[in-house]
Design a protein around this motif. Structure first.
Motif, PDB file in Angstrom:
ATOM      1  N   ALA A 349       0.822  -1.212   0.000  1.00 47.40           N
ATOM      2  CA  ALA A 349       0.000   0.000   0.000  1.00 47.40           C
ATOM      3  C   ALA A 349       0.859   1.266   0.000  1.00 47.40           C
ATOM      4  N   ALA A 350       1.974   1.234   0.735  1.00 46.86           N
ATOM      5  CA  ALA A 350       2.847   2.415   0.774  1.00 46.86           C
ATOM      6  C   ALA A 350       3.438   2.695  -0.608  1.00 46.86           C
ATOM      7  N   GLN A 351       3.803   1.630  -1.348  1.00 45.60           N
ATOM      8  CA  GLN A 351       4.334   1.823  -2.694  1.00 45.60           C
ATOM      9  C   GLN A 351       3.265   2.369  -3.630  1.00 45.60           C
ATOM     10  N   ARG A 352       2.032   1.870  -3.510  1.00 39.29           N
ATOM     11  CA  ARG A 352       0.953   2.386  -4.356  1.00 39.29           C
ATOM     12  C   ARG A 352       0.751   3.883  -4.128  1.00 39.29           C
ATOM     13  N   LEU A 353       0.809   4.304  -2.865  1.00 38.42           N
ATOM     14  CA  LEU A 353       0.636   5.721  -2.566  1.00 38.42           C
ATOM     15  C   LEU A 353       1.780   6.542  -3.153  1.00 38.42           C
ATOM     16  N   ALA A 354       3.010   6.056  -2.999  1.00 37.40           N
ATOM     17  CA  ALA A 354       4.166   6.777  -3.538  1.00 37.40           C
ATOM     18  C   ALA A 354       4.090   6.874  -5.051  1.00 37.40           C
ATOM     19  N   ILE A 355       3.665   5.798  -5.708  1.00 41.03           N
ATOM     20  CA  ILE A 355       3.592   5.791  -7.175  1.00 41.03           C
ATOM     21  C   ILE A 355       2.421   6.638  -7.656  1.00 41.03           C
ATOM     22  N   ALA A 356       1.337   6.689  -6.872  1.00 39.78           N
ATOM     23  CA  ALA A 356       0.228   7.577  -7.218  1.00 39.78           C
ATOM     24  C   ALA A 356       0.696   9.031  -7.233  1.00 39.78           C
ATOM     25  N   VAL A 357       1.508   9.393  -6.251  1.00 39.25           N
ATOM     26  CA  VAL A 357       2.048  10.750  -6.192  1.00 39.25           C
ATOM     27  C   VAL A 357       2.997  11.000  -7.362  1.00 39.25           C
ATOM     28  N   ARG A 358       3.811  10.003  -7.682  1.00 41.91           N
ATOM     29  CA  ARG A 358       4.816  10.169  -8.737  1.00 41.91           C
ATOM     30  C   ARG A 358       4.222  10.128 -10.142  1.00 41.91           C
ATOM     31  N   ASP A 359       3.368   9.127 -10.432  1.00 42.91           N
ATOM     32  CA  ASP A 359       2.878   8.898 -11.791  1.00 42.91           C
ATOM     33  C   ASP A 359       1.491   9.480 -12.033  1.00 42.91           C
ATOM     34  N   GLY A 360       0.675   9.572 -10.985  1.00 43.60           N
ATOM     35  CA  GLY A 360      -0.662  10.124 -11.148  1.00 43.60           C
ATOM     36  C   GLY A 360      -1.685   9.167 -11.724  1.00 43.60           C
ATOM     37  N   GLY A 361      -1.262   8.033 -12.243  1.00 46.88           N
ATOM     38  CA  GLY A 361      -2.167   7.073 -12.868  1.00 46.88           C
ATOM     39  C   GLY A 361      -1.421   6.272 -13.915  1.00 46.88           C
ATOM     40  N   CYS A 362      -2.161   5.618 -14.815  1.00 41.34           N
ATOM     41  CA  CYS A 362      -1.548   4.766 -15.834  1.00 41.34           C
ATOM     42  C   CYS A 362      -0.586   5.562 -16.703  1.00 41.34           C
ATOM     43  N   PHE A 363       0.606   5.039 -16.911  1.00 44.55           N
ATOM     44  CA  PHE A 363       1.610   5.771 -17.692  1.00 44.55           C
ATOM     45  C   PHE A 363       1.227   5.851 -19.161  1.00 44.55           C
ATOM     46  N   GLU A 364       0.317   4.990 -19.637  1.00 42.91           N
ATOM     47  CA  GLU A 364      -0.078   4.989 -21.040  1.00 42.91           C
ATOM     48  C   GLU A 364      -1.285   5.884 -21.296  1.00 42.91           C
ATOM     49  N   CYS A 365      -2.325   5.777 -20.466  1.00 36.67           N
ATOM     50  CA  CYS A 365      -3.582   6.479 -20.760  1.00 36.67           C
ATOM     51  C   CYS A 365      -4.036   7.376 -19.625  1.00 36.67           C
ATOM     52  N   VAL A 366      -3.251   7.494 -18.558  1.00 36.40           N
ATOM     53  CA  VAL A 366      -3.561   8.329 -17.406  1.00 36.40           C
ATOM     54  C   VAL A 366      -4.878   7.899 -16.746  1.00 36.40           C
ATOM     55  N   ALA A 367      -5.221   6.608 -16.849  1.00 38.85           N
ATOM     56  CA  ALA A 367      -6.371   6.100 -16.088  1.00 38.85           C
ATOM     57  C   ALA A 367      -6.113   6.320 -14.606  1.00 38.85           C
ATOM     58  N   PRO A 368      -7.155   6.582 -13.806  1.00 37.30           N
ATOM     59  CA  PRO A 368      -6.941   6.882 -12.387  1.00 37.30           C
ATOM     60  C   PRO A 368      -6.302   5.715 -11.646  1.00 37.30           C
ATOM     61  N   MET A 369      -5.655   6.036 -10.529  1.00 42.12           N
ATOM     62  CA  MET A 369      -4.834   5.065  -9.814  1.00 42.12           C
ATOM     63  C   MET A 369      -5.643   3.887  -9.301  1.00 42.12           C
ATOM     64  N   HIS A 370      -6.916   4.099  -8.967  1.00 42.29           N
ATOM     65  CA  HIS A 370      -7.693   2.976  -8.425  1.00 42.29           C
ATOM     66  C   HIS A 370      -7.985   1.924  -9.487  1.00 42.29           C
ATOM     67  N   ARG A 371      -7.737   2.246 -10.764  1.00 41.01           N
ATOM     68  CA  ARG A 371      -7.901   1.274 -11.842  1.00 41.01           C
ATOM     69  C   ARG A 371      -6.568   0.639 -12.247  1.00 41.01           C
TER      70      ARG A 371
END
Length: 427
Positions: A349-371
């Motif tokens: 969970a901590a990595q998901r939060l850090a990556i959400a802050v860094r990437d904002g979502g899918c690197f290809e289509c910017v789909a939201p992080m919960h997807r």
């Protein structure tokens, strides 16, 4: 013509379209004849098999050619409207260039705003930015003014580097940040514009629900609907053996909205035990990113971002309820376990939060992080990759499957990520 003629014709076309608009020379009174001759050249091209590097170059030339054609359409539609005050540039583009109504309105808007943005107009005319990127700049100009857009060289340079869809989001966030710096609140403007409508279609008898919500409310709603949607998807896969009875994505989405609002099964009409709305709402999460100076008041004008929404005013922190969870993010190898090595395959969970802050979502289509799922850049099984935060990237389920089925490798770049075919045989 063979492939060599393809490149020669397109290269000449690039030069021709630039000249014929009057950007390099005086306007050509026979521009329509020159375009007709160019079409004849294109008609004679027959594309044959070619190596990948030649195909890439051909597509690059075609993309630039397509952009220059769009730029010429803007110039011609503006010329028509200047000579005939009663003409509508969008309608001219729709009827004469045979563009769909939505595309003709968009191109007319681009033409109107580019007149006040000479730097952006030159980039568009030279094929350096696409129609979508020019439209993103026009949208930003509507918010903060064309002078501010054209004066920001870093914004225009970003258009050169980014793909169109990612630049659209970048330009929107840039404009929202400018509004906040000017003391305006884009979320308050959205709240004033919120609306919902309910009606029944005369032709079909179907009831229609339409709602426009401020971005934070929409993010909550979207996550709740997605959560219920995935529950229905899993249930469909487990319960139905008949392919004809499996709901389409559109049907499933409509059922998810109905069940959350009414707490009734969309197929049977019976009350749902356990209230799916409560579980879905509990599963939603909004992530605010703020530096310590904003939190402790040392820098009250600092930048605050909401993941999936973009820049928000710092005073949004005053609206947080007492039960809001706060998490300090440490961007180094101390603090919470963000570097798990080979001890664990799935990210935590901590990595998901850090990556959400860094990437904002899918690197290809910017789909939201919960997807999104976390993908190993150096893959776990194939490359012996580590479950470290700098070896993980957010990717939605659809693009994650594409990486696997097409055997693609993710490459980190200075501006984000790219994909390319892997070397060697597929696993």
């Amino acid at each position: 013509m063979d492939n060599e003629h393809l490149f020669a014709t397109l290269a000449a076309a690039e030069s021709d379209t630039s000249d014929s608009t009057g950007r390099s020379h005086s306007p050509d009174p026979a521009v329509d004849d020159r375009i007709a001759a160019l079409l004849e050249d294109l008609d004679r091209i027959q594309v044959g098999p070619m190596p990948r590097h030649r195909a890439d170059r051909a597509l690059d030339l075609l993309g630039r050619f397509q952009t220059r054609v769009a730029s010429m359409m803007c110039d011609i539609s503006r010329s028509v409207s200047e000579s005939d005050a009663n003409s509508d540039p969008a309608e001219v583009l729709r009827t004469k260039a045979r563009l769909p109504r939505r595309d003709s309105k968009r191109l007319a808007k681009v033409a109107r705003h580019l007149e006040d943005m000479p730097k952006a107009k030159e980039k568009f005319a030279n094929g350096e930015i696409t129609v979508d990127q020019a439209n993103a700049l026009a949208n930003a100009a509507e918010k903060v003014g064309p002078e501010a857009v054209d004066a920001d060289d870093s914004l225009l340079e970003s258009a050169d580097r980014m793909l169109s869809d990612k630049f659209g989001r970048h330009a929107k966030e840039w404009a929202d940040r400018k509004l906040i710096e000017r003391g305006m609140n884009p979320l308050q403007r959205q709240r004033q514009a919120r609306e919902a409508k309910l009606w029944v279609e005369d032709r079909t008898g179907l009831g229609v629900l339409m709602a426009k919500l401020p971005a934070p409310q929409y993010q909550h709603l979207r996550q709740a609907v997605d959560h219920r949607y995935m529950e229905l998807l899993r249930r469909d896969g487990a319960d139905s053996q008949d392919a004809d009875k499996v709901r389409s994505p559109q049907h499933r989405l409509a059922d998810a909205v109905f069940e959350l609002l009414c707490n009734r099964d969309a197929e049977t009409g019976e009350f749902i035990e356990g209230n799916p709305g409560v579980k879905a709402k509990a599963a939603t999460q909004l992530v605010l990113v703020a530096p310590m100076g904003v939190i402790d008041g040392a820098d009250p004008a600092g930048h605050v971002d909401m993941i999936g929404v973009g820049p928000v005013p710092p005073d949004i922190l005053a609206t947080l309820t007492p039960d809001t969870e706060l998490a300090g993010m440490v961007f180094d190898r101390t603090g919470r376990p963000l570097w798990l090595g080979r001890n664990q395959r799935l990210g935590n969970a901590a990595q998901r939060l850090a990556i959400a802050v860094r990437d904002g979502g899918c690197f290809e289509c910017v789909a939201p992080m919960h997807r999104c799922e976390l993908h190993h850049i150096q893959e776990w099984h194939r490359d012996g990759g580590r479950t470290d935060v700098d070896n993980l990237v957010a990717v939605c389920r659809r693009h994650h499957k594409r990486l696997e089925t097409q055997d693609l490798q993710v490459i980190r770049t200075a501006d984000g990520y790219q994909t390319r075919p892997r070397d060697g045989p597929a696993p």
